[in-house]
Write an enzyme that holds these catalytic residues in place. Structure first.
Site, PDB file in Angstrom:
ATOM      1  N   HIS A  99       0.834  -1.204   0.000  1.00  0.00           N
ATOM      2  CA  HIS A  99       0.000   0.000   0.000  1.00  0.00           C
ATOM      3  C   HIS A  99       0.863   1.246   0.000  1.00  0.00           C
ATOM      4  O   HIS A  99       1.816   1.342   0.781  1.00  0.00           O
ATOM      5  CB  HIS A  99      -0.912   0.004   1.236  1.00  0.00           C
ATOM      6  CG  HIS A  99      -1.880   1.152   1.226  1.00  0.00           C
ATOM      7  ND1 HIS A  99      -2.028   2.016   2.283  1.00  0.00           N
ATOM      8  CD2 HIS A  99      -2.740   1.574   0.276  1.00  0.00           C
ATOM      9  CE1 HIS A  99      -2.951   2.919   1.982  1.00  0.00           C
ATOM     10  NE2 HIS A  99      -3.399   2.676   0.768  1.00  0.00           N
ATOM     11  N   GLU A 105     -10.387   2.717  -8.051  1.00  0.00           N
ATOM     12  CA  GLU A 105     -11.564   3.120  -7.293  1.00  0.00           C
ATOM     13  C   GLU A 105     -12.356   4.097  -8.168  1.00  0.00           C
ATOM     14  O   GLU A 105     -12.898   3.678  -9.176  1.00  0.00           O
ATOM     15  CB  GLU A 105     -11.137   3.705  -5.947  1.00  0.00           C
ATOM     16  CG  GLU A 105     -12.240   3.773  -4.932  1.00  0.00           C
ATOM     17  CD  GLU A 105     -11.805   4.512  -3.684  1.00  0.00           C
ATOM     18  OE1 GLU A 105     -10.983   5.432  -3.768  1.00  0.00           O
ATOM     19  OE2 GLU A 105     -12.315   4.177  -2.595  1.00  0.00           O
ATOM     20  N   GLU A 119     -16.462   1.433   1.514  1.00  0.00           N
ATOM     21  CA  GLU A 119     -15.962   2.115   2.715  1.00  0.00           C
ATOM     22  C   GLU A 119     -16.928   3.190   3.220  1.00  0.00           C
ATOM     23  O   GLU A 119     -17.004   3.441   4.412  1.00  0.00           O
ATOM     24  CB  GLU A 119     -14.577   2.717   2.453  1.00  0.00           C
ATOM     25  CG  GLU A 119     -14.575   3.816   1.414  1.00  0.00           C
ATOM     26  CD  GLU A 119     -13.163   4.197   0.945  1.00  0.00           C
ATOM     27  OE1 GLU A 119     -12.322   3.300   0.828  1.00  0.00           O
ATOM     28  OE2 GLU A 119     -12.939   5.394   0.695  1.00  0.00           O
TER      29      GLU A 119
HETATM   30  C1  NOJ Z   1      -9.006   6.027   0.671  1.00  0.00           C
HETATM   31  C2  NOJ Z   1      -9.088   4.678   0.043  1.00  0.00           C
HETATM   32  O1  NOJ Z   1     -10.200   4.583  -0.792  1.00  0.00           O
HETATM   33  C3  NOJ Z   1      -9.165   3.660   1.139  1.00  0.00           C
HETATM   34  O2  NOJ Z   1      -9.372   2.383   0.603  1.00  0.00           O
HETATM   35  C4  NOJ Z   1      -7.917   3.722   1.956  1.00  0.00           C
HETATM   36  O3  NOJ Z   1      -8.066   2.847   3.040  1.00  0.00           O
HETATM   37  C5  NOJ Z   1      -7.697   5.133   2.490  1.00  0.00           C
HETATM   38  N1  NOJ Z   1      -7.796   6.092   1.451  1.00  0.00           N
HETATM   39  C6  NOJ Z   1      -6.337   5.271   3.132  1.00  0.00           C
HETATM   40  O4  NOJ Z   1      -5.336   5.173   2.160  1.00  0.00           O
END
Ligand code: NOJ
Length: 668
Positions: free
Chosen positions: A376, A468, A474
């Protein structure tokens, strides 16, 4: 000359003037099946225009093309120098995708124009059976640089469509899509999906965006125009000749299954640039992630730090035991401490772990249990800093056996090497491409969050696997509005997913969140399973915590079994914003999977199994809503049952409110 002849000539001249195109400069290209024609012509004053006719009816009325440059207008004053046509029919194989084989069959028309200033510009049109595309090509010429202030590609719909869109300024494209009559729309992000007055559908977007600003659509009555996301200076694009703009395309179909099956966008991208892409493999992953969004873990180090060596091993053990190929870890590296008050002068370290994360040990553990680490890189929008350490950052991951990295740009205006710019500006587009190309050199696949809207670049760079650019799962963990309405997931397959794979992160198995109690996933368990078929991503995340999956092993079986790379995909039925039923066949396999999801309306639907092999019998494993299942009061009610079926059968499926189903069809 006789009086009558004079009159006739004058009459003809008048007719010619009234016609949208001057007859002598009109040329057309038809789709291979002859149903669709794109006509090009120069209107009075040398204005380039095109119109589109389908089944003999005008769909797009004469619409103008051209540019406003910093030093002159390229909207009129052209003459036609040449035009030529060609045909193309090729079937190519995808590295991964919704289909293994894709046919690119189209006819092409190139019109070569010369502007009164001497600027040479070609317009290339392609007519497909399911739509058309065009792009501008500035060939090698005396003038070597062009500063584009605006592009004037327009689309004058003959009849008013209903348009599904999100507003152009939507941060990271994370909005609920809404439908409105074209004349009531404001500037929208590309893409848009249209319900046409004659019952057909259209999808409008761009393809092969590599060094140009992302486009948006403006609306003026029935006319749609183009608005290019500018640099902060107001300039749209700085280009050196020769260059081609991205393709502008419009899919036009009679029904939704054909719309969803269209591969025009991929066909308009360049073939694979990676010589041996065998290291690029679709996979399912879980991650140290949902806990942070739900508030039970933190990205930064502390008492509830998520990405610790111990937690990661726990997640990897679960993955190894449950057929999941990889585990994502967010928050393993230094830099997250200022997250809540983030500003882009701070930056993340991409090779320095927090003390409770032992990268060498985890790389060793990953090898021993056979589960990959998904890396990441959150940049906080500081793309310039990221570019300055890109090679070390990817070399570090490669050295630790990492083959996929999720990237992120949480800041509305990113800092690029050219200063603060929209991520969808030409500067942002260049940055994302640099990341994809650099990652490829280190054999790393990308899952890009906060991206510029995808345009099919994965054909050329198949290591760009998922993105995305959506209001994803989320939001259901923390959105102030309590979470996305049930309808949202039934809109996405016809809108955002048409632009390419989405890292939506399905798979919530626990609908309570005591830490942020007013939020909710508006879905039943069966609906979450259905999403694994309906939503396509070659890097497919199952987002919930291992402890929640361990509580429901029977339901998790479907996530274990469902592939994320397909031989064929077919929309069986659906209505935008109401429900979706999708069938997909495993790549290189015999088995089929069907996913169904509905909005807040409980509904019943027939799944006709005519896509199965004739004469064969299949074991259908059906995961469906219980009789009283609904997202709000009874989301966990799930019935799992088996039956033998053949291609002559129809399964009658009932879905609760916010419900769905998932079916595995195993060839016997
Ligand atoms: C936004 C991203 O969409 C999400 O998946 C991620 O956990 C956070 N940023 C932190 O990087």
């Amino acid at each position: 000359m006789k009086n009558s002849t004079m009159k006739r000539i004058l009459y003809l001249m008048l007719v010619a003037l009234c016609m949208s195109f001057t007859a002598c400069h009109r040329t057309e290209v038809c789709s291979p099946d002859g149903r669709l024609a794109v006509r090009f012509g120069l209107a009075a004053d040398g204005v380039p225009q095109y119109e589109v006719v389908r089944d003999g009816k005008t769909v797009i009325e004469p619409s103008s093309l051209g540019f406003e440059l910093a030093d002159m207008s390229l909207r009129a004053g052209f003459r036609l120098c040449d035009s030529r046509q060609s045909s193309h029919d090729e079937t190519w194989e995808t590295v991964w995708g919704e289909e293994r084989l894709i046919r690119d069959r189209h006819n092409e028309l190139i019109v070569s124009l010369e502007h009164e200033s001497g600027v040479k510009m070609n317009i290339i049109f392609r007519a497909f059976n399911d739509g058309f595309a065009f792009c501008y090509d500035f060939p090698e010429q005396e003038r070597d640089s062009i500063v584009i202030m605006s592009e004037h590609s327009s689309y004058c719909w003959a009849q008013e469509p209903q348009v599904w869109s999100i507003p152009w300024r939507t941060e990271y494209y994370e909005a609920l899509w809404s439908k409105a009559a074209a004349s009531a729309c404001d500037t929208a992000c590309s893409p848009v999906t249209l319900e046409l007055a004659d019952g057909g559908f259209a999808f409008m977007h761009e393809a092969a965006l590599t060094d140009y600003p992302a486009q948006n659509y403006t609306f003026n009555g029935l006319e749609m125009g183009t608005y290019l996301t500018p640099w902060q200076s107001g300039v749209a694009a700085y280009k050196a000749t020769p260059f081609m703009t991205p393709w502008r395309f419009v899919i036009l179909t009679d029904n939704l299954p054909d719309l969803v099956a269209s591969r025009i966008m991929l066909n308009l991208n360049e073939p694979c640039a990676i010589e041996d892409p065998s290291w690029i493999r679709p996979m399912k992953f879980i991650g140290i992630w949902w806990g942070m969004h739900q508030g039970s873990m933190t990205w930064y180090a502390g008492p509830i730090h998520g990405a610790t060596t111990e937690n990661m091993k726990r997640y990897m053990d679960f993955a190894a035991q449950n057929g999941i190929q990889a585990v994502l870890a967010e928050g393993w590296n230094v830099g997250w401490d200022g997250w809540s008050t983030w500003d882009d002068t701070k930056h993340f370290e991409f090779t320095t772990p927090y003390p409770d994360w032992d990268m060498d040990e985890l790389a060793r553990y990953s090898d021993s249990v056979g589960v990959e680490i998904v890396g990441h890189h959150e940049t906080g929008g500081n793309a310039a800093h990221y570019e300055s350490v890109l090679d070390e950052a990817y070399a570090y991951y490669q050295a630790h056996g990492v083959h996929a990295v999720k990237t992120g740009y949480v800041y509305p205006i990113i800092t690029t090497v050219d200063g603060k710019q929209f991520n969808r500006s030409q500067s942002g587009v260049r940055h994302y491409r640099k990341v994809i190309e650099t990652a490829a050199r280190y054999h790393i696949c990308i899952d890009n969050h906060e991206p510029v809207m995808p345009t099919g670049l994965q054909r050329t760079w198949p290591n760009l696997m998922s993105q995305e650019g959506v209001r994803g799962q989320e939001w259901n963990a923390w959105a102030k509005d309590g979470g996305s309405p049930c309808e949202h997931v039934t809109v996405l397959p016809f809108t955002r997913f048409m632009a390419g794979p989405v890292d939506y992160t399905p798979g919530v198995f626990n609908f309570e969140n005591p830490i942020i109690p007013d939020t909710r996933v508006h879905s039943t368990l069966a609906n979450q399973l259905g999403l694994f078929v309906v939503f396509y991503s070659p890097l497919q995340m199952a987002c919930d915590l291992p402890e929640n999956y361990r509580k429901r092993p029977e339901a998790f079986r479907f996530i274990h079994d469902v592939p994320c790379d397909w031989e064929h995909s077919r929309l069986l039925s659906g209505v935008i914003g109401d429900y979706v039923v999708m069938a997909r066949q495993e790549r290189g396999g015999d088995d089929w999977y069907v996913g169904g999801i509905t909005d807040e309306q409980a509904r019943e639907t027939d799944v006709v199994l005519d896509f199965l092999d004739k004469g064969a019998s299949y074991k259908a494993v059906i995961y469906r809503d219980g009789a009283l299942a609904d997202w709000e009061r009874n989301p966990y009610s799930l019935i799992i049952e088996e039956q033998e079926v053949t291609e002559g059968d129809t399964l009658h499926m009932a879905m609760g409110a916010g419900g769905g189903f998932a079916i595995q069809l195993v060839k016997q």
